[in-house]
Motif scaffolding. Structure first.
Motif: not given
Length: 293
Positions: A30-34, A53-55, A194-197
């Motif tokens: 998922l590197q470069g994900c939103r 730079g991971a996202i 990817f969502a971090y809740f």
């Protein structure tokens, strides 16, 4: 852990999770994900991943109007906010003059710069960084720790100027986390998301946050993540029996982690177990301890 790259201080700040989430993103290609943080708060995880730079793109949503306004100003009125920080005295008189901003409920009642600076000011000068708390040292300033002991202007200005350079890679929204995420469904179909809740704590949320969750709100979050499509997600929660029961039949993955944080001007350290819950497999990546900001 490296020095903080965040202008805010929060009890239980989630910087301890950055390495883990980074590894989780890499393990799932998922590197470069939103990357979404719909309960933005200090946005500690997303901001550091962006700087690494991971996202490629960070989307923040925050319901507390003072914190929303702060993030909006950091990325859209960077120089004006820094000037305000430089020129405002850190005194109990300033705190009292700004106290009415804690009653604002709607965007547009005051300029965002006023609200954003108020959010930062209260976070840096209130007990444990809690916006609804009293100032460090009390209203009479009789403690050995005074209102200005946590607000280091040059350091905060440097951090904000550094973050401002990422303005083309960040969106900031105001509103309810789940309503906002439902509006984003089209993005989930178009790109890796990817969502971090990081919802309000179950057991102590009412004491810490101006907008906290009741049981039905926690149920609504469980229902949302159980039904959402085309979205990978991770939730961090306090390890409460209600939460464990809530997710026990969803098929989600669990992993405990331990969070150390300091309070009471750094003299007392607390240690607690929290939970990671995800629709991804949660490998045993190493977790570093959190640090006080």
């Amino acid at each position: 852990m490296p020095e903080s790259i965040n202008p805010l201080r929060y009890p239980g700040a989630k910087r301890s999770l950055v390495n883990y989430v980074d590894a989780l993103i890499q393990a799932n290609n998922l590197q470069g994900c939103r990357f979404y943080e719909p309960y933005a708060g200090s946005a500690a995880v997303g901001l550091e991943l962006l700087q690494r730079g991971a996202i490629d793109y960070l989307v923040l949503c925050e319901k507390d109007i003072l914190i929303y306004a702060l993030w909006s100003c950091i990325f859209n009125q960077t120089d004006d906010l820094c000037d305000r920080i430089h020129n405002t005295p850190i005194t109990i008189e300033t705190w009292l003059a700004m106290e009415p901003y804690r009653q604002v409920t709607l965007v547009g009642e005051f300029p965002l710069l006023e609200l954003g600076f108020a959010g930062l000011f209260f976070n840096r000068t209130n007990f444990s960084g809690i916006l609804k708390a009293n100032p460090i040292g009390g209203l009479n300033q009789t403690s050995q720790y005074t209102i200005d002991c946590r607000k280091k202007k040059k350091k905060i200005i440097d951090i904000i100027q550094g973050l401002g350079r990422y303005r083309d890679h960040v969106e900031v929204h105001w509103g309810d986390a789940l309503e906002f995420m439902r509006q984003q469904q089209n993005h989930f179909r178009q790109t890796h998301c990817f969502a971090y809740f990081d919802p309000p704590y179950y057991e102590k949320g009412a004491k810490i946050y101006r907008h906290y969750y009741r049981n039905q709100d926690h149920i609504d979050l469980r229902d949302y993540v159980s039904r959402v499509h085309n979205l990978d997600w991770l939730i961090s929660y306090d390890d409460a029996p209600f939460i464990c029961a809530l997710y026990g039949e969803t098929g989600a993955q669990y992993r405990p982690f331990f969070l150390d944080y300091s309070c009471a001007a750094g003299k007392v350290r607390k240690h607690g177990e929290e939970l990671l819950i995800s629709n991804l497999r949660l490998p045993p990546f190493p977790l570093a301890n959190a640090v006080a900001l």
